[in-house]
Design a protein around this motif. Structure first.
Motif, PDB file in Angstrom:
ATOM      1  N   SER A 176      23.248   3.698  23.795  1.00 14.39           N
ATOM      2  CA  SER A 176      23.003   3.366  25.207  1.00 14.39           C
ATOM      3  C   SER A 176      24.271   2.878  25.899  1.00 14.39           C
ATOM      4  CB  SER A 176      21.921   2.281  25.299  1.00 14.39           C
ATOM      5  OG  SER A 176      22.466   1.015  24.936  1.00 14.39           O
ATOM      6  N   GLY A 177      25.363   2.739  25.123  1.00 17.89           N
ATOM      7  CA  GLY A 177      26.633   2.289  25.700  1.00 17.89           C
ATOM      8  C   GLY A 177      26.939   0.826  25.435  1.00 17.89           C
ATOM      9  N   THR A 178      25.959   0.096  24.911  1.00 24.55           N
ATOM     10  CA  THR A 178      26.180  -1.315  24.562  1.00 24.55           C
ATOM     11  C   THR A 178      27.206  -1.411  23.440  1.00 24.55           C
ATOM     12  OG1 THR A 178      23.900  -1.873  25.145  1.00 24.55           O
ATOM     13  CG2 THR A 178      25.039  -3.384  23.669  1.00 24.55           C
ATOM     14  N   LYS A 179      28.108  -2.379  23.538  1.00 26.28           N
ATOM     15  CA  LYS A 179      29.071  -2.635  22.469  1.00 26.28           C
ATOM     16  C   LYS A 179      28.495  -3.730  21.557  1.00 26.28           C
ATOM     17  CE  LYS A 179      32.361  -3.491  25.614  1.00 26.28           C
ATOM     18  NZ  LYS A 179      33.699  -3.717  26.216  1.00 26.28           N
ATOM     19  N   ILE A 180      28.769  -3.633  20.258  1.00 27.78           N
ATOM     20  CA  ILE A 180      28.285  -4.656  19.318  1.00 27.78           C
ATOM     21  C   ILE A 180      29.450  -5.164  18.485  1.00 27.78           C
ATOM     22  CG2 ILE A 180      26.729  -5.192  17.406  1.00 27.78           C
ATOM     23  CD1 ILE A 180      24.891  -2.947  18.289  1.00 27.78           C
ATOM     24  N   LEU A 181      29.618  -6.468  18.481  1.00 29.57           N
ATOM     25  CA  LEU A 181      30.648  -7.086  17.644  1.00 29.57           C
ATOM     26  C   LEU A 181      29.975  -8.030  16.648  1.00 29.57           C
ATOM     27  CD1 LEU A 181      33.684  -7.498  17.047  1.00 29.57           C
ATOM     28  CD2 LEU A 181      33.603  -9.454  18.607  1.00 29.57           C
ATOM     29  N   LEU A 182      30.107  -7.698  15.366  1.00 27.68           N
ATOM     30  CA  LEU A 182      29.559  -8.538  14.303  1.00 27.68           C
ATOM     31  C   LEU A 182      30.556  -9.649  13.972  1.00 27.68           C
ATOM     32  CD1 LEU A 182      27.500  -9.002  11.926  1.00 27.68           C
ATOM     33  CD2 LEU A 182      28.825  -7.329  10.627  1.00 27.68           C
ATOM     34  N   ALA A 183      30.083 -10.892  13.874  1.00 23.88           N
ATOM     35  CA  ALA A 183      30.979 -12.005  13.524  1.00 23.88           C
ATOM     36  C   ALA A 183      30.166 -13.052  12.765  1.00 23.88           C
ATOM     37  CB  ALA A 183      31.590 -12.620  14.779  1.00 23.88           C
ATOM     38  N   VAL A 184      30.247 -13.001  11.440  1.00 25.25           N
ATOM     39  CA  VAL A 184      29.437 -13.912  10.631  1.00 25.25           C
ATOM     40  C   VAL A 184      30.244 -14.666   9.566  1.00 25.25           C
ATOM     41  CG1 VAL A 184      27.220 -12.785  10.990  1.00 25.25           C
ATOM     42  CG2 VAL A 184      28.705 -11.953   9.183  1.00 25.25           C
ATOM     43  N   GLU A 185      31.531 -14.424   9.492  1.00 24.94           N
ATOM     44  CA  GLU A 185      32.340 -15.178   8.526  1.00 24.94           C
ATOM     45  C   GLU A 185      32.480 -16.628   8.994  1.00 24.94           C
ATOM     46  OE1 GLU A 185      32.635 -14.423   5.651  1.00 24.94           O
ATOM     47  OE2 GLU A 185      34.163 -12.954   5.137  1.00 24.94           O
ATOM     48  N   PRO A 186      32.848 -17.558   8.111  1.00 23.88           N
ATOM     49  CA  PRO A 186      32.993 -18.961   8.513  1.00 23.88           C
ATOM     50  C   PRO A 186      33.978 -19.114   9.678  1.00 23.88           C
ATOM     51  CG  PRO A 186      33.157 -18.729   6.128  1.00 23.88           C
ATOM     52  CD  PRO A 186      33.141 -17.347   6.681  1.00 23.88           C
ATOM     53  N   LEU A 207      27.413  -6.178  26.119  1.00 26.78           N
ATOM     54  CA  LEU A 207      28.013  -6.571  24.842  1.00 26.78           C
ATOM     55  C   LEU A 207      27.030  -7.434  24.058  1.00 26.78           C
ATOM     56  CD1 LEU A 207      30.459  -6.996  22.901  1.00 26.78           C
ATOM     57  CD2 LEU A 207      31.162  -8.879  24.387  1.00 26.78           C
ATOM     58  N   VAL A 208      26.855  -7.081  22.773  1.00 26.82           N
ATOM     59  CA  VAL A 208      26.047  -7.898  21.870  1.00 26.82           C
ATOM     60  C   VAL A 208      26.993  -8.571  20.884  1.00 26.82           C
ATOM     61  CG1 VAL A 208      24.310  -7.861  20.026  1.00 26.82           C
ATOM     62  CG2 VAL A 208      24.003  -6.440  22.068  1.00 26.82           C
ATOM     63  N   LEU A 209      26.926  -9.881  20.817  1.00 28.27           N
ATOM     64  CA  LEU A 209      27.673 -10.610  19.795  1.00 28.27           C
ATOM     65  C   LEU A 209      26.699 -10.852  18.658  1.00 28.27           C
ATOM     66  CD1 LEU A 209      29.598 -13.079  22.121  1.00 28.27           C
ATOM     67  CD2 LEU A 209      30.335 -10.844  21.258  1.00 28.27           C
ATOM     68  N   ASP A 210      26.894 -10.120  17.561  1.00 28.56           N
ATOM     69  CA  ASP A 210      25.936 -10.133  16.463  1.00 28.56           C
ATOM     70  C   ASP A 210      26.312 -11.227  15.474  1.00 28.56           C
ATOM     71  OD1 ASP A 210      24.288  -9.678  14.345  1.00 28.56           O
ATOM     72  OD2 ASP A 210      24.961  -7.628  13.928  1.00 28.56           O
ATOM     73  N   LEU A 211      25.664 -12.373  15.585  1.00 30.28           N
ATOM     74  CA  LEU A 211      25.899 -13.472  14.647  1.00 30.28           C
ATOM     75  C   LEU A 211      24.779 -13.500  13.610  1.00 30.28           C
ATOM     76  CD1 LEU A 211      27.031 -16.312  17.118  1.00 30.28           C
ATOM     77  CD2 LEU A 211      28.284 -14.307  16.309  1.00 30.28           C
ATOM     78  N   MET A 212      24.074 -12.363  13.462  1.00 32.18           N
ATOM     79  CA  MET A 212      22.923 -12.261  12.571  1.00 32.18           C
ATOM     80  C   MET A 212      23.181 -11.286  11.419  1.00 32.18           C
ATOM     81  SD  MET A 212      19.190 -10.766  13.665  1.00 32.18           S
ATOM     82  CE  MET A 212      19.669  -9.041  13.548  1.00 32.18           C
ATOM     83  N   THR A 213      23.823 -10.166  11.689  1.00 32.32           N
ATOM     84  CA  THR A 213      24.127  -9.015  10.822  1.00 32.32           C
ATOM     85  C   THR A 213      23.086  -7.919  10.991  1.00 32.32           C
ATOM     86  OG1 THR A 213      25.085 -10.472   9.141  1.00 32.32           O
ATOM     87  CG2 THR A 213      24.880  -8.155   8.581  1.00 32.32           C
TER      88      THR A 213
END
Ligand code: FE2
Length: 360
Positions: free
Chosen positions: A115-125, A96-102
């Motif tokens: 590759s099967g990795t999950k990505i969750l974007l989270a950049v709101e306040p 799992l990648v926690l994308d705090l970058m965008t």
């Protein structure tokens, strides 16, 4: 209003649990210069408490000298991962990648997801994340939206302001954004809560009239005067109005890319805890405007790339325009009525099937 670490850790725990994080999973937190420190520390705390093996990968920002805005969705294409083999390898090796970058709309993201990795974007306040922390109810509501789009041949959008837009469908997949990543290779964005697809290549046609209170992103402005967009063969061919139309034209022209005028994703918002008014309460650099993108009953359309859906357009320009007070029809079935979703249609698919079975 600020939020406590305790509340934000609780929210992260909920998202990670919905994302089926298991003890021993490899989690990589992707960060950059603009990553919110509270979001970062609470993400690491929650993931660690759930037993994950957590790493942080910090990458320098790119495109700052090209973009007219600091908004991370305003300029797409190359990302801090472009050509960075070591970073890509680390992310592909993560569960799992926690994308705090965008990291959005890039070939590298597709490669990592494949590759099967999950990505969750989270950049709101942080407090926006906590207010809009996803739930299973959100999930079912969005799946009901997806079910309404499946197999449809046309989306038709009208409004009292004069919008009359025809969007033939079927060529591209339907996407659900419900705010967590519960399957291998899934990408999602916390917060969200909407269903969308892309019109058939070259097929969108008609007229869009942006009215007072509609939102332009990444400008993060409320429209205050009518802007009329003429749409032919899948592209906006004219942007007419007063000063706001002129400013929108200038912004798009700055990319010097004909693909910037293409109609991209189209759909409607389903998030009941999102609000139109929120954008007016925030510093424009503090938010991406996800409330307006997700608010229940909006019609959200986009100009720009469709490579996210498997198309060939990769333009750096990406404009999202959530509209109020629209009527949205799919093959003649009204799903949004004057900016309100037709709630009877948004019941969880399983529940609806259950009820039908009970009636039969
Ligand atoms: Fe978009």
């Amino acid at each position: 209003m600020a939020i406590s670490d305790t509340e934000l850790i609780r929210a992260w725990t909920q998202v990670l649990t919905l994302s089926k994080l298991k003890s021993g999973d490899a989690v990589t937190v992707l960060t950059s210069d603009h990553t919110h420190p509270q979001t970062l520390r609470c993400a690491i705390t929650a993931a660690t408490m759930l037993g994950a093996c957590v790493s942080r990968l910090d990458l320098p920002p790119v495109n700052g000298e090209k973009s007219l805005s600091r908004d991370t969705l305003a300029y797409l294409g190359t990302t801090p991962l472009t050509g960075n083999r070591a970073a890509i390898a680390a992310l592909k090796a993560s569960d799992l990648v926690l994308d705090l970058m965008t990291l959005l709309f890039s070939p590298e993201q597709h490669e990592i997801l494949a590759s099967g990795t999950k990505i969750l974007l989270a950049v709101e306040p942080p407090e926006v994340l906590a207010r809009l922390v996803p739930t299973m109810e959100d999930y079912h509501r969005v799946q009901a939206g997806v079910a309404l789009l499946k197999g449809r041949r046309e989306m038709h959008v009208t409004s009292a302001a004069g919008t009359d837009l025809h969007l033939p469908l079927g060529e591209y997949p339907i996407t659900a954004e419900y705010g967590f990543v519960d399957q291998p290779g899934r990408w999602d964005h916390w917060p969200s809560g909407f269903a969308f697809t892309w019109p058939n290549e070259g097929g969108a046609h008609g007229r869009i009239v942006l009215a007072k209170g509609d939102v332009l992103l990444p400008m993060k402005n409320y429209v205050t005067e009518p802007i009329t967009l003429t749409v032919k063969n899948g592209f906006v061919t004219a942007i007419e109005g007063d000063a706001e139309a002129e400013l929108l034209r200038e912004y798009i022209e700055s990319f010097q890319d004909p693909e910037a005028y293409a109609i991209s994703h189209v759909g409607w918002g389903l998030q009941k805890r999102a609000f139109w008014s929120t954008l007016g309460l925030y510093d424009r650099e503090a938010t991406l405007g996800m409330d307006a993108r997700a608010v229940s009953g909006n019609f959200l359309f986009s100009l720009g790339p469709n490579n996210e859906a498997g198309g060939s357009r990769t333009t750096a320009c990406h404009i999202d325009i959530p509209m109020r007070h629209c009527n949205v029809f799919v093959d003649g079935l009204q799903v949004v009525d004057d900016g309100k979703v037709v709630e009877s249609l948004m019941k969880p698919a399983k529940l609806a099937a259950h009820k039908e079975a009970a009636h039969a």
